[in-house]
Design an enzyme around this catalytic site. Structure first.
Site, PDB file in Angstrom:
ATOM      1  N   ASN A  62       0.733  -1.282  -0.172  1.00 43.94           N
ATOM      2  CA  ASN A  62      -0.018   0.202  -0.034  1.00 43.94           C
ATOM      3  C   ASN A  62       1.021   1.411   0.004  1.00 43.94           C
ATOM      4  OD1 ASN A  62      -2.613   0.389  -0.341  1.00 43.94           O
ATOM      5  ND2 ASN A  62      -3.141   0.619   1.890  1.00 43.94           N
ATOM      6  N   ARG A  96      -7.618  -3.736   0.365  1.00 45.37           N
ATOM      7  CA  ARG A  96      -7.730  -4.872   1.130  1.00 45.37           C
ATOM      8  C   ARG A  96      -8.803  -5.828   0.336  1.00 45.37           C
ATOM      9  NH1 ARG A  96      -6.688  -6.670   6.415  1.00 45.37           N
ATOM     10  NH2 ARG A  96      -6.407  -4.384   6.996  1.00 45.37           N
ATOM     11  N   ASP A 100       0.707  -7.633  11.105  1.00 51.42           N
ATOM     12  CA  ASP A 100       1.017  -7.911  12.290  1.00 51.42           C
ATOM     13  C   ASP A 100       0.161  -8.769  13.124  1.00 51.42           C
ATOM     14  OD1 ASP A 100      -1.015  -6.055  12.697  1.00 51.42           O
ATOM     15  OD2 ASP A 100      -0.313  -4.836  13.883  1.00 51.42           O
ATOM     16  N   GLU A 112     -12.872   0.161   7.053  1.00 51.23           N
ATOM     17  CA  GLU A 112     -13.120  -0.588   6.036  1.00 51.23           C
ATOM     18  C   GLU A 112     -13.613  -1.925   6.495  1.00 51.23           C
ATOM     19  OE1 GLU A 112      -9.276  -2.335   7.567  1.00 51.23           O
ATOM     20  OE2 GLU A 112     -10.182  -0.302   7.444  1.00 51.23           O
ATOM     21  N   ASP A 113     -13.253  -2.377   7.828  1.00 52.75           N
ATOM     22  CA  ASP A 113     -13.798  -3.821   8.396  1.00 52.75           C
ATOM     23  C   ASP A 113     -15.141  -3.495   8.892  1.00 52.75           C
ATOM     24  OD1 ASP A 113     -13.237  -1.963  10.032  1.00 52.75           O
ATOM     25  OD2 ASP A 113     -11.547  -3.177  11.071  1.00 52.75           O
TER      26      ASP A 113
END
Length: 853
Positions: free
Chosen positions: A699, A730, A748, A834-835
């Site tokens: 990104n 994503r 991570d 975005e989730d």
């Protein structure tokens, strides 16, 4: 003086001066002797020495040699020669070693020459074997093709309905009412593999184009330019489309003129087969000028039809084009809750002309029931609805006389009252919206009815249509009973009881379905045009055009770094999804659809709440048809590898066209300038079962370091370059993703292998949901009148974040290409959420929560 000296010498040197003479004579004698001695030394002594030395050298006793050459040791005893001796000895030793090496290399060269000759012979033999294998493969392929040709049906164009050459004398159907697809449509122009090409005539090329409403004409042209099916090559077209309305009154052509212009279209071919004539409307009254025009074998799409004109399964009832050149403001649309509003139902309208006056004669009841003229129920409807209003049992609002001048309408039709904004404000306060169909049952649908239906669905008022004979828009493909109540007029006395008996759950379900129908089919000019094309395409059973995939531009990178695996990561326990793989790793079948679904899905009956988008992942450009929309059932479930059943995996997989007995998943990992963290996360994926590929979404505008060594984890790692830094990247449907299952993971995230496999197994049994690990909770906070979002650990969860979650690739298409752009823009604005957007999208489709594992 000389003579005197001589005389004195002869006289003995006596006399005067004799002694000096003697001295002089003796000195002369010494000089002569000295010269003689020097001569003897210089001449004879070298001769004697030479003779003597030669004599001694010839002697047998070597020990007596005095001046002969001495031995090396004796010579080295000289101090200044010792260094030279050492150098000579070292050089001698090196020369000996080099000679030995030279001989050794010569022997190795000889051996290698022998090997080269052997390799040349083996290469020649391998070439011969390869040539033989190629011949065997060629023969096998030829045999396979022959075998397939013997066992496969021949694929050819559909049988032509008409002769190859246009026949000007080809008879038309006996009546326009007899036209159906089987006798008025040429299937040979529309093979399964054609892609459904559509040719749209340019209205500016024809006289009636100057009479079109400018807004409708402009909106139609803008929609045509962006439609995926429209082609400029008329010779390959399956369907030909011409826009003929809405027309402006002062310049409207005469019916005979319009008919001549239609019949003179370049590809009309004497009868207009495979043509579609579209008449769109922005007003409540649309001129039905096609009623008196011969349209031949051409299909007609408009908002007003008489029964003598409408051909079921052939013509199309379209919705009005209210938002011609402007998008609807979705922020002004009222929410779907609370379920019940101020008024139970409402109606405003005025009937300009009665049925009896329109028929211009009074008919007996016997004549009416024979079908010559229907009974006029409007008087009974007015009396009954006023009685309900006067009863005060529920708040209702009915007005049968407009306060202002009513809108123009057709005979026996209830005209609209007031301006559009005023009508919408009333409908926002109404749970149900009454739509009374025209009294003349020969008028199967009118623009006024479609306008009322449009406005009711727009603001969430559930339509109640009085008159079962009505043909609602797209009625042959939409199950209107899921979003509206269609009640016969004789049951007007039972309407109040019926509306009060509907439960809140059913009300909410109908309102949601109505909102879906409005958004998908009615709201914009693109939706209207795409719906018309989708209906024709579905009728003739041609697969939809594939939606584009996001091309993955790979960033070159070097792999080879050995990836270590933490023993805890590889501890899978008994969570394997199948038997131990003793064969080489298999490739997961690519996520595709097939031709059969188009014909098969038309007749499939799904038994769950519908979703608002197209069933097939490659076709969200098409409006969803009801049989395709209701894709989430509650069957026995999909049976994954290793057993297990439950959820809606089977239904969802079947609806998407998949049949995967065993499959893998793709990891999509979003990263931004954290190379060390990324490398550690990739190493943790080493040896992960059922992993097909890793797609790293880079990104950052700054490319990774050229000297960065990526880990070798046993599966391909695709590093994808993005155009901009966006969290929406994503969920792009990258063409490198071959699997249905996507594991979205942060760079991570720390997950053990057994956790990932357990999540994958759960997802396979509930493929239509998000299945993941980090949970969140949201709810409406009543005291603060705002939304509450909680990330604390609790047993009450409503969302699963996509930082570590499985979801179907189908949702990646919807998120990226179908979901409103405003949501993606908000994600870019906040660089977050975005989730949450993906969670709401999936739950909006399925009406189901995600699954936390």
């Amino acid at each position: 003086e000389l003579m005197t000296g001589y005389t004195m010498l002869r006289n003995g040197g006596v006399g005067n001066g004799g002694q000096p003479w003697v001295l002089r004579w003796s000195s002369r004698i010494r000089l002569t002797w000295l010269s003689f001695i020097l001569f003897i030394i210089l001449v004879f002594f070298p001769l004697i020495a030479h003779y003597y030395l030669n004599t001694i050298d010839d002697a047998d006793d070597a020990g007596k040699r005095i001046f002969g050459p001495r031995t090396g040791n004796e010579l080295c005893e000289v101090k200044h020669v010792q260094d030279l001796c050492r150098i000579r000895e070292s050089v001698s030793e090196e020369l000996l070693q080099l000679e030995a090496k030279r001989q050794e290399l010569n022997s190795e060269i000889a051996k290698l020459n022998l090997k080269i000759e052997a390799c040349k012979k083996s290469i020649e033999n391998a070439k011969q074997d390869l040539l033989q294998l190629k011949n065997v493969i060629s023969q096998t392929e030829h045999s396979y093709k022959e075998l397939m040709a013997q066992n496969q049906p021949k694929l050819s164009l559909p049988i032509r309905l008409l002769p190859d050459k246009d026949d000007a004398t080809f008879p038309l159907p006996k009546s326009n009412r007899n036209c159906r697809l089987h006798n008025c449509f040429d299937y040979s122009r529309c093979p399964l593999t054609s892609g459904f090409p559509v040719y749209v005539y340019n209205n500016d090329d024809y006289p009636f184009g100057n009479s079109l409403d400018p807004l409708i004409k402009q909106a139609f042209e803008a929609t045509v330019r962006t439609n995926v099916y429209v082609t400029e090559n008329a010779n390959i077209a399956c369907v030909y489309i011409i826009l003929v309305g809405e027309m402006q009154e002062p310049v409207m052509p005469k019916p005979t003129e319009l008919e001549q212009q239609l019949h003179s279209l370049p590809y009309w071919r004497t009868d207009g087969h495979n043509h579609l004539i579209i008449n769109l409307s922005r007003k409540s009254e649309t001129q039905n000028f096609l009623y008196n025009i011969s349209t031949g074998r051409a299909m007609v799409a408009q908002s007003t039809f008489y029964d003598a004109q409408y051909r079921p399964g052939f013509d199309i009832v379209v919705s009005p084009l209210v938002h011609a050149m402007s998008e609807p403001n979705f922020l002004e649309i009222p929410p779907q809750v609370p379920v019940k509003r101020k008024y139970l139902f409402s109606f405003q309208g005025e009937k300009i002309e009665s049925l009896r006056s329109s028929l211009q004669e009074v008919r007996s009841f016997e004549e009416e029931i024979e079908g010559n003229a229907p009974a006029d129920y409007d008087d009974r409807i007015i009396t009954t609805l006023k009685a309900v209003q006067d009863s005060k049992l529920d708040f209702v609002l009915v007005e049968f006389t407009c306060k202002n001048q009513p809108k123009a309408s057709l005979p026996t039709e209830w005209a609209l009252c007031g301006e559009r904004d005023d009508r919408l404000e009333l409908l926002k306060l109404s749970t149900f919206a009454l739509i009374i169909t025209p009294g003349d049952t020969h008028l199967v649908i009118s623009a006024g009815c479609t306008m009322r239906l449009f406005e009711a669905l727009e603001v969430g008022a559930i339509p109640v249509v009085l008159g079962e004979q009505v043909q609602l828009p797209y009625n042959d493909v939409i199950r209107w009973n899921e979003a509206a109540l269609i009640i016969p007029k004789p049951r007007i006395t039972e309407v109040h009881f019926l509306l009060r008996s509907i439960s809140d759950n059913d009300l909410l379900a109908m309102r949601r379905q109505g909102r879906f129908l409005w958004e998908t089919y009615f709201s914009t000019s693109d939706n209207v045009f795409s719906t018309v094309l989708a209906i024709i395409r579905t009728r003739i059973q041609i697969p939809a055009a594939p939606i584009r995939e996001e091309p993955a531009v790979e960033i070159p990178h070097r792999s080879g770094k050995a990836a270590g695996t933490d023993p805890n990561m590889a501890d899978n326990g008994d969570l394997d999804l199948g038997p131990v793989e003793t064969e080489p790793p298999y490739a997961s079948p690519k996520y595709l659809r097939n031709f059969t679904l188009t014909a098969m899905d038309i007749y499939r009956n799904w038994n769950s709440a519908p979703g608002p988008f197209h069933l097939f992942p490659y076709t969200p450009f098409d409006p969803v048809l009801p049989s395709e929309a209701k894709f989430l059932g509650s069957g026995t479930g999909f049976r994954p590898i290793g057993g297990g059943a439950g959820g809606s995996g089977k239904e969802f997989q079947a609806a998407l066209g998949g049949n995967v007995p065993r499959e893998q998943f793709t990891v999509v990992m979003l990263t931004y300038e954290r190379e060390e963290v990324l490398m550690n996360s990739l190493e943790r994926l080493n040896g992960l079962p059922y992993l097909n590929k890793v797609v790293v979404v880079w990104n950052s505008p700054k490319l990774p370091s050229e000297d960065l060594l990526w880990p070798d984890i046993g599966v391909p790692i695709m590093v994808v370059r993005t155009e901009k830094n966006s969290l929406n990247n994503r969920f792009l449907p990258w063409d490198e993703i071959d699997t249905e299952a996507i594991l979205s993971i942060d760079d991570d995230a720390h997950l053990r292998h057994d956790e990932i496999m357990f999540g994958f197994r759960v997802w396979r049994e509930a493929r239509d949901r998000i299945v993941g690990f980090p949970g969140r909770y949201h709810a409406w906070d009543i005291p603060h009148q705002s939304w509450l979002y909680n990330s604390n650990y609790s047993c009450e969860l409503s969302m699963v974040l996509t930082g570590a979650a499985f979801f179907h690739k189908y949702y990646a298409y919807l998120y990226s290409y179908v979901m409103p752009q405003a949501i993606r823009d908000m994600v870019d604005e906040y660089i977050n959420c975005e989730d949450i957007a993906m969670n709401f999208l999936v739950s909006h489709l399925t009406r189901k929560p995600p699954i936390k594992v």
